[in-house]
Write an enzyme that holds these catalytic residues in place. Structure first.
Site, PDB file in Angstrom:
ATOM      1  CG  ASP A  97      -1.940  -1.027   1.237  1.00  0.00           C
ATOM      2  OD1 ASP A  97      -2.015  -1.762   0.228  1.00  0.00           O
ATOM      3  OD2 ASP A  97      -2.673  -1.137   2.235  1.00  0.00           O
ATOM      4  CE1 TYR A  98       5.693   5.324   2.284  1.00  0.00           C
ATOM      5  CE2 TYR A  98       7.260   3.800   1.286  1.00  0.00           C
ATOM      6  CZ  TYR A  98       6.956   5.058   1.766  1.00  0.00           C
ATOM      7  OH  TYR A  98       7.884   6.051   1.731  1.00  0.00           O
TER       8      TYR A  98
ATOM      9  CG  ASP B 288      -0.248   6.653  -0.201  1.00  0.00           C
ATOM     10  OD1 ASP B 288      -1.357   6.692  -0.754  1.00  0.00           O
ATOM     11  OD2 ASP B 288       0.124   7.408   0.713  1.00  0.00           O
TER      12      ASP B 288
ATOM     13  CB  SER C  17     -37.101  -8.905  -8.834  1.00  0.00           C
ATOM     14  OG  SER C  17     -37.124  -7.885  -7.908  1.00  0.00           O
ATOM     15  CG  LEU C  18     -32.548 -12.512  -9.692  1.00  0.00           C
ATOM     16  CD1 LEU C  18     -31.306 -12.833  -8.882  1.00  0.00           C
ATOM     17  CD2 LEU C  18     -32.461 -13.142 -11.081  1.00  0.00           C
TER      18      LEU C  18
ATOM     19  CD  GLU D 105     -23.587 -15.189 -11.497  1.00  0.00           C
ATOM     20  OE1 GLU D 105     -23.086 -15.754 -12.485  1.00  0.00           O
ATOM     21  OE2 GLU D 105     -24.021 -14.025 -11.520  1.00  0.00           O
TER      22      GLU D 105
ATOM     23  CE  LYS E  59     -30.936 -12.543  -5.120  1.00  0.00           C
ATOM     24  NZ  LYS E  59     -31.155 -11.674  -3.967  1.00  0.00           N
TER      25      LYS E  59
ATOM     26  CG  ASP F 156     -27.803  -9.371   1.164  1.00  0.00           C
ATOM     27  OD1 ASP F 156     -28.572  -8.722   0.429  1.00  0.00           O
ATOM     28  OD2 ASP F 156     -28.112  -9.764   2.299  1.00  0.00           O
TER      29      ASP F 156
ATOM     30  NE  ARG G 269     -34.285  -3.798  -8.565  1.00  0.00           N
ATOM     31  CZ  ARG G 269     -34.419  -4.994  -7.998  1.00  0.00           C
ATOM     32  NH1 ARG G 269     -33.345  -5.681  -7.640  1.00  0.00           N
ATOM     33  NH2 ARG G 269     -35.597  -5.504  -7.774  1.00  0.00           N
TER      34      ARG G 269
ATOM     35  CD  GLU H 259     -26.277  -6.536  -5.309  1.00  0.00           C
ATOM     36  OE1 GLU H 259     -26.539  -6.514  -6.539  1.00  0.00           O
ATOM     37  OE2 GLU H 259     -27.150  -6.566  -4.430  1.00  0.00           O
TER      38      GLU H 259
ATOM     39  CE1 TYR I 147     -25.884  -8.754 -10.888  1.00  0.00           C
ATOM     40  CE2 TYR I 147     -24.487  -8.561  -8.932  1.00  0.00           C
ATOM     41  CZ  TYR I 147     -25.659  -8.263  -9.609  1.00  0.00           C
ATOM     42  OH  TYR I 147     -26.597  -7.476  -9.011  1.00  0.00           O
TER      43      TYR I 147
ATOM     44  CE  LYS J 121     -26.990 -14.112 -13.057  1.00  0.00           C
ATOM     45  NZ  LYS J 121     -25.948 -13.070 -13.020  1.00  0.00           N
TER      46      LYS J 121
ATOM     47  CE  LYS K 223     -33.861 -14.307  -1.987  1.00  0.00           C
ATOM     48  NZ  LYS K 223     -33.926 -13.065  -1.288  1.00  0.00           N
TER      49      LYS K 223
ATOM     50  CB  CYS L 277     -19.565   2.750  35.655  1.00  0.00           C
ATOM     51  SG  CYS L 277     -18.224   1.707  35.086  1.00  0.00           S
TER      52      CYS L 277
ATOM     53  CB  CYS M 124     -15.574   3.051  38.410  1.00  0.00           C
ATOM     54  SG  CYS M 124     -16.420   4.117  37.233  1.00  0.00           S
TER      55      CYS M 124
ATOM     56  CB  CYS N  49     -18.303   4.737  32.646  1.00  0.00           C
ATOM     57  SG  CYS N  49     -17.133   5.183  33.944  1.00  0.00           S
TER      58      CYS N  49
ATOM     59  CB  CYS O 261     -13.583   3.744  34.596  1.00  0.00           C
ATOM     60  SG  CYS O 261     -14.585   2.271  34.462  1.00  0.00           S
TER      61      CYS O 261
HETATM   62  P1  AMP Z   1     -34.199  -9.688  -5.425  1.00  0.00           P
HETATM   63  O1  AMP Z   1     -34.030  -8.198  -5.225  1.00  0.00           O
HETATM   64  O2  AMP Z   1     -34.127 -10.472  -4.175  1.00  0.00           O
HETATM   65  O3  AMP Z   1     -35.361 -10.005  -6.283  1.00  0.00           O
HETATM   66  O4  AMP Z   1     -32.911 -10.155  -6.232  1.00  0.00           O
HETATM   67  C1  AMP Z   1     -32.525  -9.515  -7.397  1.00  0.00           C
HETATM   68  C2  AMP Z   1     -31.267  -8.781  -7.119  1.00  0.00           C
HETATM   69  O5  AMP Z   1     -30.222  -9.663  -6.758  1.00  0.00           O
HETATM   70  C3  AMP Z   1     -30.733  -8.102  -8.325  1.00  0.00           C
HETATM   71  O6  AMP Z   1     -31.335  -6.851  -8.523  1.00  0.00           O
HETATM   72  C4  AMP Z   1     -29.290  -7.931  -7.985  1.00  0.00           C
HETATM   73  O7  AMP Z   1     -29.093  -6.682  -7.362  1.00  0.00           O
HETATM   74  C5  AMP Z   1     -29.012  -8.979  -6.924  1.00  0.00           C
HETATM   75  N1  AMP Z   1     -27.918  -9.905  -7.271  1.00  0.00           N
HETATM   76  C6  AMP Z   1     -26.907 -10.208  -6.442  1.00  0.00           C
HETATM   77  N2  AMP Z   1     -26.044 -11.054  -6.986  1.00  0.00           N
HETATM   78  C7  AMP Z   1     -26.495 -11.312  -8.234  1.00  0.00           C
HETATM   79  C8  AMP Z   1     -26.023 -12.128  -9.300  1.00  0.00           C
HETATM   80  N3  AMP Z   1     -24.901 -12.863  -9.186  1.00  0.00           N
HETATM   81  N4  AMP Z   1     -26.732 -12.126 -10.426  1.00  0.00           N
HETATM   82  C9  AMP Z   1     -27.867 -11.394 -10.543  1.00  0.00           C
HETATM   83  N5  AMP Z   1     -28.373 -10.621  -9.587  1.00  0.00           N
HETATM   84  C10 AMP Z   1     -27.708 -10.569  -8.421  1.00  0.00           C
HETATM   85 ZN    ZN Z   2     -16.547   3.192  35.069  1.00  0.00          ZN
END
Ligand code: AMP
Ligand code: ZN
Length: 697
Positions: free
Chosen positions: A52-53, A56, A101-102, A132, A134, A136, A155, A193, A245, A318, A342, A436, A439, A454, A459
Site C-alpha cells: 500500500d505504501y 501511495d 428482480s429474481l 454464482e 447472490k 447481498d 436500480r 452489486e 455479474y 442462470k 435462497k 458504571c 466504578c 462511563c 475507571c
Molecule cells: P431480489 O431483489 O431479491 O429479487 O434479487 C434480485 C437482485 O439480486 C438483483 O437486482 C441484484 O441486485 C441482486 N444480485 C446479487 N447477486 C447477483 C447475481 N450474481 N446475479 C444477478 N443478480 C444478483
Molecule cells: Zn466506570
C-alpha cells in the site's frame, strides 16, 4: 487483461517510477498505467504485487505532476476519483435495459422445475447452467462508452434509477476506464452489486460503537445508504467495493447490438469483465451441465458462504447461453432465464440466562446477552451483543425468555427476538444500569447518541480495555501479551497503566505458574520490539476517540512527532485531509489533557518511538531514492545515526556491507577494509561527507 510479459514490464516500470527522483510530464502516462495495473492486481485478482505504501508513493508522484501540469489531467486519471463539492439532488436516469428482480427458489426440486420450464421455452435440449453467489448489497448499473465510465445508476424502480456517477467514481474497485474497445464494444451497460466486505463492515462498526454512533445494521443497508451520500469523499472512505455479474447492453462502433450475437455465453462475459479489470465472481462461479451438478454446488455453498468474505443471501442459477436467455425472455418482474436459490437463515432457540454490561475502552457500555450454549452452523454461541438499550426495549427481551438466535450470512449471530408464547411469567425485565458496573460512576448519554457511557478517566474496566487495545494487533501489536494475560497482570497488580507495560517485572513473572523462561523471553521480545513501531500505530494505540487506523495514518503523515498534535488548534486539525470537525475536537481534547501528555512523555522516556520516521510514511525528499549507501571510517560532520537518518529521510537505502548493489560509499577518516573492497568494484562511487551533504542539500 495483462499478459505475463506486460505484467513483467509494468513491474519494471513501477520500480523505475518509484525510485526515480525527477519524473517529468512525460512520465504521467506511465504512472497512470502502473496505478491502473496495480488496481487490477488488488481488486480483480485479489493479489497485489506492491505494498500500500508503494502504491501511495506512486499515487502522490502522479498527483504532484498533475499539480504542475493541470492541463494534462484527464477524467479517468486515478487521481480524479473524488468529485469536489456535494451532490444536492441525484438526477434520475433511464437504464439501457431494465433492472429486474429474481424469482426465488428454496430447494432442489424447484431447480428441477426451473430446468423443465426453460427446456419448454428453448429450442435446444441441452442446457448449461451458470451458478454464482447472490451478493447481498445494493445493485448498480455502470455505463462505459469509448472505454470510459460515463454513468453509474442505482436500480431505482428498475426502469429509472438515480445517477450516482460521482459516488461510483470514488469506489476504487470500479475502473474509471476499461478496454472494451479491444472486444469491439463501443458502449456497454454492466450490472453489479456494491458491497462491503464482512471484515471491513465489522471494523467500521467497531469504530462506530467507540464513537457512540449508531451501528450499521448490516452490510447491505450500509452499502445502499453509502451509495447515496452527498459527499463522494465520504463514499470513498466507506470501504465499498463493486462486484460485476452481468452485461445488460452492448453495441459496437456501428451501433449493432452484440448481446446474443458476439456475446453468447454468460461465463465468457464475466471473464471479459474480469480481464477488463473489474471485480467479478469469476472464481466463485461454476458452469454446471445438470441439475444434479447444480444441487451439489448449492450444497457446497450452504456452508462455504460463512467463510466467504462477502455477504451472500443465496446463489443465482442462470442459463449460460445468452441466445437461450433471449428465447426465454422476461416477465415484468423477473427474467425467465434465471432463478435465485435462497439460503435458509440458520436459526436456533436458546434461553437468555443473563445480561452483562461491559465497559469499553472509551467508557461505552454494551449489553451482552448470556445464553445457553447453542450450536449454529459449526460454531457454539453463548454470548451475543445486544448493542444498546434501545434494542432491548424495542425487542422486549426478558431474562428467562426463549430467544431466537439467527446466523444469516454474518459472522456475528444476533438475537431476533423472544418467543412470547413460551413465557411462564417468571421472566424478568432487563434494567439498564444507571451506574458504571466497574466504578459506579453515573452513566451519561448525550441526546444524539445511542450509547451510555462511563466518563470516569480512572475507571478500572476502561483501563483494562485501553491496555488491551494498546497491545492489540491493529495498534502496537505486542506479541505474547494477549487479552487474558493483560487481565491477569492487572488483577495481580503487575500492571497498573499503559506505561506499566514497559516496567513489567520479568523476574516476578518468571516465578509465576505457567511462565517459563521461554515465554518470559517472548513477552520481553514482543514488548521491546513494540518500541520501534511506526507513529501511526502509537496514534491508534492511544485509543483517542474517533481515531482508528485510517485516521491515525492520515494524522501521522502530517506531523513529525507526536507532541506536535498538542500545539494544533481544532481549526488546524480540520485542515488535515481525512479529519472532520468531530474527530478534530476529540484529538484536540486528548492532546490538551495533562494525563495523556504525561502518558506520552513516559512512553517516550521508555524509548517508544514517537516520531514520524521516513521509513514509516512519506519520505521528506526523494533525493536519494533508488540509491544505496554505506558509511565507513570516522565521520566528522555528523554521527553514524544521523547519517543513517539522513539517508532514510531522503528516500535512500542503507546497506550493511560492500557489494555490487552498493552505489555510494561515504568514506570518513581512516577507512579500512570496506574502502579497499569498494575500490575494486567500479560501479561504486566513493565520496566524501561533503559530497554526500551536497547530494541532499
Ligand atoms: P431480489 O431483489 O431479491 O429479487 O434479487 C434480485 C437482485 O439480486 C438483483 O437486482 C441484484 O441486485 C441482486 N444480485 C446479487 N447477486 C447477483 C447475481 N450474481 N446475479 C444477478 N443478480 C444478483
Ligand atoms: Zn466506570
Amino acid at each position: 487483461m495483462y499478459s505475463e510479459d506486460e505484467q513483467k514490464s509494468l513491474l519494471q516500470i513501477t520500480a523505475r517510477l518509484k525510485n526515480s527522483e525527477n519524473l517529468t510530464v512525460f512520465d504521467i502516462s506511465e504512472l497512470r498505467s502502473v496505478l491502473r495495473f496495480h488496481d487490477w492486481r488488488y481488486y480483480a485478482m485479489n493479489d497485489p504485487l506492491i505494498t500500500d505504501y508503494d502504491y501511495d508513493v506512486l499515487f502522490q508522484k502522479l498527483k504532484q505532476l498533475e499539480l504542475s501540469y493541470p492541463d494534462q489531467i484527464i477524467p479517468d486519471s486515478p487521481t480524479q476519483r473524488v468529485a469536489k463539492g456535494l451532490t444536492e439532488n441525484f438526477e434520475t436516469v433511464p437504464h439501457l435495459a431494465s433492472m429486474l428482480s429474481l424469482e426465488n427458489t428454496y430447494n432442489e426440486l424447484e431447480v428441477k422445475d426451473f430446468e423443465r420450464r426453460v427446456l419448454d421455452m428453448t429450442t435446444n435440449s441441452k442446457i448449461e447452467f451458470c451458478v454464482e453467489p447472490k451478493f447481498d448489497g445494493a445493485s448498480i448499473a455502470l455505463v462505459y462508452e469509448n472505454d470510459l465510465l460515463v454513468r453509474a445508476a442505482t436500480r431505482g424502480d428498475g426502469t429509472i434509477g438515480e445517477d450516482i456517477t460521482n459516488n461510483a467514481r470514488a469506489i476504487s474497485s470500479i475502473p474509471l476506464s476499461a478496454p472494451f474497445s479491444k472486444f469491439g464494444i463501443r458502449k456497454i451497460e454492466l450490472r453489479g452489486e456494491v458491497i462491503i466486505r464482512k471484515d471491513v463492515f465489522e471494523q467500521k462498526n467497531k469504530e462506530r460503537i467507540e464513537k457512540g454512533e449508531k451501528e450499521f445494521q448490516n452490510p447491505r443497508n450500509t452499502a445502499s445508504g453509502s451509495l447515496r451520500m452527498k459527499d463522494s469523499y465520504e463514499v470513498g472512505r466507506r470501504g465499498l467495493e463493486a462486484v460485476l455479474y452481468h452485461v445488460s447492453f452492448a453495441v459496437n462502433e456501428s451501433g449493432e447490438d452484440l448481446i446474443g450475437k458476439k456475446l453468447i455465453a454468460h461465463f465468457d462475459n464475466i471473464k471479459m469483465l474480469h480481464e477488463c479489470g473489474f471485480k467479478t465472481p469469476i472464481h466463485e462461479m461454476k458452469v454446471c451441465l445438470s441439475t444434479n451438478e447444480v444441487d451439489a454446488f448449492l450444497q457446497e455453498w450452504n456452508e462455504k458462504r460463512y467463510s466467504f468474505p462477502i455477504e451472500t443471501d443465496g446463489m443465482v442459477i442462470k442459463l449460460n447461453d445468452i441466445r437461450q436467455q433471449i428465447q426465454c425472455g422476461s416477465t415484468a418482474h423477473h427474467p425467465r432465464w434465471a432463478v435465485a436459490y435462497k439460503f435458509q437463515a440458520k436459526q436456533a432457540h436458546s434461553k437468555l440466562l443473563a445480561v452483562e454490561f461491559q465497559v469499553g475502552r472509551t467508557g461505552a457500555i454494551t449489553p451482552v446477552a448470556k445464553i445457553e450454549p447453542v450450536a449454529l452452523s459449526g460454531v457454539t454461541i453463548s454470548s451475543i451483543s445486544l448493542h444498546n438499550e434501545e434494542i432491548i426495549k424495542t425487542k422486549d427481551i426478558r431474562i428467562g425468555d426463549t430467544v431466537i438466535v439467527e446466523r444469516a450470512g454474518e459472522v456475528i449471530p444476533y438475537i431476533i427476538g423472544s418467543v412470547e408464547s413460551l413465557r411462564d411469567g417468571t421472566e424478568k425485565q432487563i434494567y439498564f444500569p444507571k451506574e458504571c458496573p466497574s466504578c459506579q460512576s453515573p452513566l451519561i448519554k448525550p441526546e444524539e447518541e445511542a450509547v451510555w457511557r462511563c466518563e470516569n478517566a480512572d475507571c478500572p474496566a476502561q483501563l483494562e480495555e485501553r491496555i488491551i487495545h494498546y497491545v492489540s494487533k491493529d495498534a502496537m501489536d505486542i506479541d505474547g501479551l494477549g487479552r487474558q494475560i493483560v487481565i491477569d497482570f492487572i488483577n495481580l497488580g503487575l500492571l497498573k497503566n499503559i506505561e506499566g507495560i514497559y516496567e513489567l517485572q520479568y523476574d516476578v513473572i518468571g516465578k509465576m505458574e505457567g511462565w517459563g523462561a521461554k515465554s518470559v523471553a517472548n513477552l520481553k521480545d514482543g514488548i521491546e520490539s513494540s518500541k520501534a513501531r511506526p507513529l501511526w500505530r502509537l496514534l491508534t494505540a492511544l485509543g483517542i476517540r474517533h481515531v482508528g487506523v485510517g485516521t491515525a495514518k492520515d494524522l501521522a503523515k502530517h506531523i513529525s512527532a507526536v507532541f506536535e498534535l498538542s500545539e494544533k488548534t481544532e481549526e488546524q486539525l480540520v485542515e488535515i485531509e481525512g479529519i472532520g470537525p468531530k474527530v478534530a475536537r476529540s484529538i484536540f481534547q486528548f492532546f490538551n489533557t495533562a494525563l495523556n501528555l504525561h502518558l506520552l512523555r513516559s512512553l517516550e522516556a521508555f524509548g517508544v518511538n514517537i516520531k514520524n520516521r521516513p521509513e514509516d510514511s512519506n519520505t521528506k525528499s526523494s533525493k536519494l531514492a533508488g540509491k544505496s549507501f554505506l558509511f565507513t571510517g570516522t565521520l566528522n560532520s555528523f554521527s553514524r545515526d544521523r547519517a543513517k537518518q539522513l539517508v532514510e529521510e531522503n528516500g535512500g537505502k542503507l546497506l550493511s556491507g560492500v557489494s555490487a548493489n552498493l552505489n555510494y560509499l561515504i568514506a570518513g577518516a581512516d577507512a579500512g577494509s570496506k574502502l579497499a573492497k569498494a575500490q575494486k568494484i567500479d560501479t561504486i562511487s566513493i565520496i566524501t561527507e561533503e559530497e554526500f551533504l551536497k547530494m541532499i542539500s
